[in-house]
Write a protein that holds these residues in place. Structure first.
Motif, PDB file in Angstrom:
ATOM      1  N   MET A   1      81.937  51.190   2.728  1.00 49.62           N
ATOM      2  CA  MET A   1      81.506  49.966   3.417  1.00 49.62           C
ATOM      3  C   MET A   1      80.973  48.974   2.386  1.00 49.62           C
ATOM      4  O   MET A   1      80.026  49.266   1.668  1.00 49.62           O
ATOM      5  CB  MET A   1      80.412  50.286   4.421  1.00 49.62           C
ATOM      6  N   ARG A   3      79.033  45.988   0.965  1.00 43.25           N
ATOM      7  CA  ARG A   3      77.846  45.221   1.355  1.00 43.25           C
ATOM      8  C   ARG A   3      77.420  44.359   0.181  1.00 43.25           C
ATOM      9  O   ARG A   3      77.295  44.825  -0.934  1.00 43.25           O
ATOM     10  CB  ARG A   3      76.727  46.171   1.774  1.00 43.25           C
ATOM     11  N   TRP A  13      77.405  49.773  -2.441  1.00 45.52           N
ATOM     12  CA  TRP A  13      77.860  50.707  -1.413  1.00 45.52           C
ATOM     13  C   TRP A  13      76.793  51.768  -1.216  1.00 45.52           C
ATOM     14  O   TRP A  13      76.178  52.230  -2.190  1.00 45.52           O
ATOM     15  CB  TRP A  13      79.175  51.381  -1.851  1.00 45.52           C
ATOM     16  N   SER A  82      76.939  54.076   5.354  1.00 47.78           N
ATOM     17  CA  SER A  82      76.241  52.863   5.778  1.00 47.78           C
ATOM     18  C   SER A  82      74.804  53.279   6.037  1.00 47.78           C
ATOM     19  O   SER A  82      74.491  54.474   6.024  1.00 47.78           O
ATOM     20  CB  SER A  82      76.865  52.294   7.048  1.00 47.78           C
ATOM     21  N   ASP A  83      73.956  52.321   6.283  1.00 48.47           N
ATOM     22  CA  ASP A  83      72.531  52.629   6.396  1.00 48.47           C
ATOM     23  C   ASP A  83      72.192  53.163   7.783  1.00 48.47           C
ATOM     24  O   ASP A  83      71.530  52.484   8.560  1.00 48.47           O
ATOM     25  CB  ASP A  83      71.710  51.380   6.062  1.00 48.47           C
TER      26      ASP A  83
END
Lengths: 244, 244
Positions: A1, A3, A13, A82-83
């Motif tokens: 992903m 970012r 990432w 992802s977070d």
């Protein structure tokens, strides 16, 4: 992903990590050949760990290869790119498989249930559970046999299995997850020192119990246990196909 | 409780506060006449709030009067005069009265149980409880009547009362505490918007339910609910004599 972080010249990432300590993670990553303009950093908010790959924008072509290396080395220790929180990932897996969950917690005292339910929408897959902090509660809510508690103790494979079976059968949930352990500071013995925890998962395909040992103080043992239980559940769900 | 902070010229006293918002606390304290060399500061780690009185060492004679003023103004909103957690104070009150507690949680999903059990030694007064996240669980674990759920809904005085009665009767604990509410973000209605929570306490002397409304996001509603439930339990215990 992909970012984009502060400024426009850097991309980063995120890899969320489970089932490794920070030193273990460092050792695994040491084989990666980081070229100029790329950086790996680890941040942790116990028991959660985040690995971040940062790359100068001009060198973004390098990241596909690097990310593939990270995935190959860490395998299923990466629970999200992802977070996200572990409990969110578990919830998505349960939803995709149309499975429901019920919990039987002893030493974690409701903390796993709290983690599951702090995710919005968790009522779609979470039935509820029992916090069986006393032996009486284990018998009353889960049907754990007095004989089992007397012969093997509350912290044992046998009790953990009866707990996960009991919560599953009584609630009709697809999966019953149980934990029983010694969070301390008292209650430990030579055979079962503080930090000894049994976790069990019961489902259609059968039931299984595993023994863990966690270090640290009471609060850390509770956090570590919740993380190990959710991670085992995640891995178990990954082995099952999503509903079509 | 006299505590010496950084350096030797200053003394500070701590008051842990419950049941007030920070603005409400500020208004109550505005009537206090702070003399030269004394200072009041508020710090909060939601939902917990700490009031600190700091006094120059040379002026320490002033503090007895100031502390008496603070106690008189805040009354039972002060739950400790040391750096303790609300759940520790509740545990000490239960121990002193030789009472046991069982919980029935819906919207808080096990968080109150987690707070109770993160205190070492809580097994002396905590029986355990049920996280009844679904209506089926409320019926199965607590005996809440299907008719009650259908007529009044899961978030209602009637359901809260049946939950606290049910957990108390089934476990034999001295006190049954229940919570049921809408933590959101979905599930709210005009009549019962997100943040609506019913809390009930059942004990020998009878049972009671109270309606609350909490603002904020899901996580804040869960935290606020746990704080309100533990604070009501604390105040209820304070009205009962300790065992001799």
């Amino acid at each position: 992903m992909n970012r984009f972080a502060r400024g426009e010249r850097v991309s980063s990432w995120v890899f969320k990590i489970c089932g490794l300590s920070e030193p273990e993670l460092g050792i695994l990553l040491s084989s990666i050949d980081l070229k100029h303009g790329t950086k790996l950093s680890i941040s942790s908010r116990f028991p959660d760990m985040t690995l971040r790959l940062t790359v100068d924008e001009d060198d973004s072509g390098k990241t596909a290869d690097l990310r593939a290396q990270i995935r190959a080395i860490l395998g299923s220790h990466v629970y999200a790119e992802s977070d996200r929180m572990l409990e969110e990932v578990v919830g998505e897996l349960l939803l995709a498989r149309q499975l429901t969950l019920a919990l039987a917690e002893s030493c974690t005292g409701g903390y796993i249930s709290h983690r599951i339910t702090r995710v919005a929408g968790s009522s779609a897959y979470y039935y509820g559970g029992a916090v069986t902090y006393s032996n009486e509660a284990k018998t009353l809510f889960l049907g754990v046999k007095t004989e089992t508690l007397e012969r093997h103790g509350a912290v044992s494979r046998e009790t953990a299995l009866e707990m996960s079976d009991g919560i599953r059968e009584r609630t009709g949930a697809s999966i019953g997850l149980s934990v029983t352990g010694v969070a301390g500071p008292s209650g430990g013995s030579a055979e079962k020192p503080v930090g000894t925890v049994w976790i069990s998962i019961a489902q259609d395909s059968g039931h299984e119990a595993r023994r863990f040992h966690f270090g640290g103080e009471r609060e850390q043992i509770i956090l570590s246990t919740s993380q190990a239980a959710l991670d085992w559940l995640r891995l178990s769900l990954l082995q099952q196909n999503a509903a079509v």
